[in-house]
Motif scaffolding. Structure first.
Motif, mmCIF file in Angstrom:
data_model
loop_
_atom_site.group_PDB
_atom_site.id
_atom_site.type_symbol
_atom_site.label_atom_id
_atom_site.label_comp_id
_atom_site.label_asym_id
_atom_site.label_seq_id
_atom_site.Cartn_x
_atom_site.Cartn_y
_atom_site.Cartn_z
ATOM 1 N N LEU A 50 0.825 -1.210 0.000
ATOM 2 C CA LEU A 50 0.000 0.000 0.000
ATOM 3 C C LEU A 50 0.860 1.262 0.000
ATOM 4 O O LEU A 50 0.607 2.197 -0.760
ATOM 5 C CB LEU A 50 -0.941 0.006 1.206
ATOM 6 C CG LEU A 50 -2.130 -0.940 1.148
ATOM 7 C CD1 LEU A 50 -2.841 -1.012 2.492
ATOM 8 C CD2 LEU A 50 -3.099 -0.520 0.051
ATOM 9 N N THR A 51 1.899 1.290 0.846
ATOM 10 C CA THR A 51 2.745 2.488 0.881
ATOM 11 C C THR A 51 3.503 2.653 -0.430
ATOM 12 O O THR A 51 3.655 3.779 -0.915
ATOM 13 C CB THR A 51 3.736 2.459 2.065
ATOM 14 O OG1 THR A 51 4.497 1.265 2.026
ATOM 15 C CG2 THR A 51 3.022 2.590 3.385
ATOM 16 N N ASN A 52 3.966 1.560 -1.030
ATOM 17 C CA ASN A 52 4.643 1.669 -2.329
ATOM 18 C C ASN A 52 3.714 2.226 -3.395
ATOM 19 O O ASN A 52 4.138 2.966 -4.278
ATOM 20 C CB ASN A 52 5.196 0.315 -2.776
ATOM 21 C CG ASN A 52 6.429 -0.087 -2.017
ATOM 22 O OD1 ASN A 52 7.110 0.747 -1.439
ATOM 23 N ND2 ASN A 52 6.703 -1.372 -1.992
ATOM 24 N N PHE A 53 2.445 1.860 -3.329
ATOM 25 C CA PHE A 53 1.480 2.347 -4.316
ATOM 26 C C PHE A 53 1.149 3.824 -4.079
ATOM 27 O O PHE A 53 1.036 4.600 -5.023
ATOM 28 C CB PHE A 53 0.191 1.521 -4.254
ATOM 29 C CG PHE A 53 -0.786 1.866 -5.331
ATOM 30 C CD1 PHE A 53 -0.707 1.265 -6.569
ATOM 31 C CD2 PHE A 53 -1.786 2.797 -5.114
ATOM 32 C CE1 PHE A 53 -1.602 1.585 -7.583
ATOM 33 C CE2 PHE A 53 -2.686 3.124 -6.115
ATOM 34 C CZ PHE A 53 -2.596 2.518 -7.351
ATOM 35 N N LEU A 54 1.007 4.220 -2.798
ATOM 36 C CA LEU A 54 0.565 5.570 -2.465
ATOM 37 C C LEU A 54 1.659 6.628 -2.531
ATOM 38 O O LEU A 54 1.413 7.743 -2.968
ATOM 39 C CB LEU A 54 -0.029 5.585 -1.046
ATOM 40 C CG LEU A 54 -1.316 4.820 -0.837
ATOM 41 C CD1 LEU A 54 -1.612 4.702 0.658
ATOM 42 C CD2 LEU A 54 -2.468 5.498 -1.555
ATOM 43 N N MET A 55 2.864 6.272 -2.081
ATOM 44 C CA MET A 55 3.919 7.268 -1.937
ATOM 45 C C MET A 55 4.582 7.589 -3.273
ATOM 46 O O MET A 55 4.844 6.693 -4.064
ATOM 47 C CB MET A 55 4.983 6.774 -0.959
ATOM 48 C CG MET A 55 4.428 6.390 0.407
ATOM 49 S SD MET A 55 3.752 7.776 1.285
ATOM 50 C CE MET A 55 4.966 7.969 2.524
ATOM 51 N N PRO A 56 4.851 8.876 -3.504
ATOM 52 C CA PRO A 56 5.522 9.262 -4.750
ATOM 53 C C PRO A 56 6.926 8.679 -4.852
ATOM 54 O O PRO A 56 7.609 8.511 -3.847
ATOM 55 C CB PRO A 56 5.606 10.791 -4.659
ATOM 56 C CG PRO A 56 4.669 11.178 -3.571
ATOM 57 C CD PRO A 56 4.536 10.002 -2.656
#
Length: 104
Positions: free
Chosen positions: A47-53
């Motif tokens: 999720l963080t890999n998908f959300l974070m630029p």
């Protein structure tokens, strides 16, 4: 598992990231709340890999490029994080108003 897609993620996750990105919650709260959505094979890391630029991967022009004039500016963000410090870069030969032409 196939790559994560926007359709795989609930809107609440995007809202949560928006709160984090605009300093309405701190990183600890963001990660704790995000963990509630890590179910069914979707991990907090995915999720963080998908959300974070991906700032480093998004670099298109290298630091010190002579075609650009870059300077740090401060501007108010009364509904966000107070005063924001940003790096403003523009073409050395720019005259008049600049227009955004797309991109990341």
């Amino acid at each position: 598992m196939s790559p994560l897609k926007k359709e795989d993620i609930k809107q609440e996750v995007f809202d949560l990231y928006d709160d984090y990105a605009h300093n309405r919650i701190d990183r600890r709260d963001f990660m704790q709340k995000l963990s509630l959505y890590a179910v069914g094979g979707i991990t907090v890391a995915s999720l963080t890999n998908f959300l974070m630029p991906d700032y480093k991967g998004a670099i298109q022009i290298q630091t010190g490029d002579p075609r650009l004039k870059s300077e740090y500016i401060n501007y108010p963000s009364p509904k966000g994080g107070g005063t924001i410090k940003a790096l403003l870069s523009k073409p050395v030969d720019a005259k008049g108003k600049l227009v955004h032409c797309g991109g990341a």
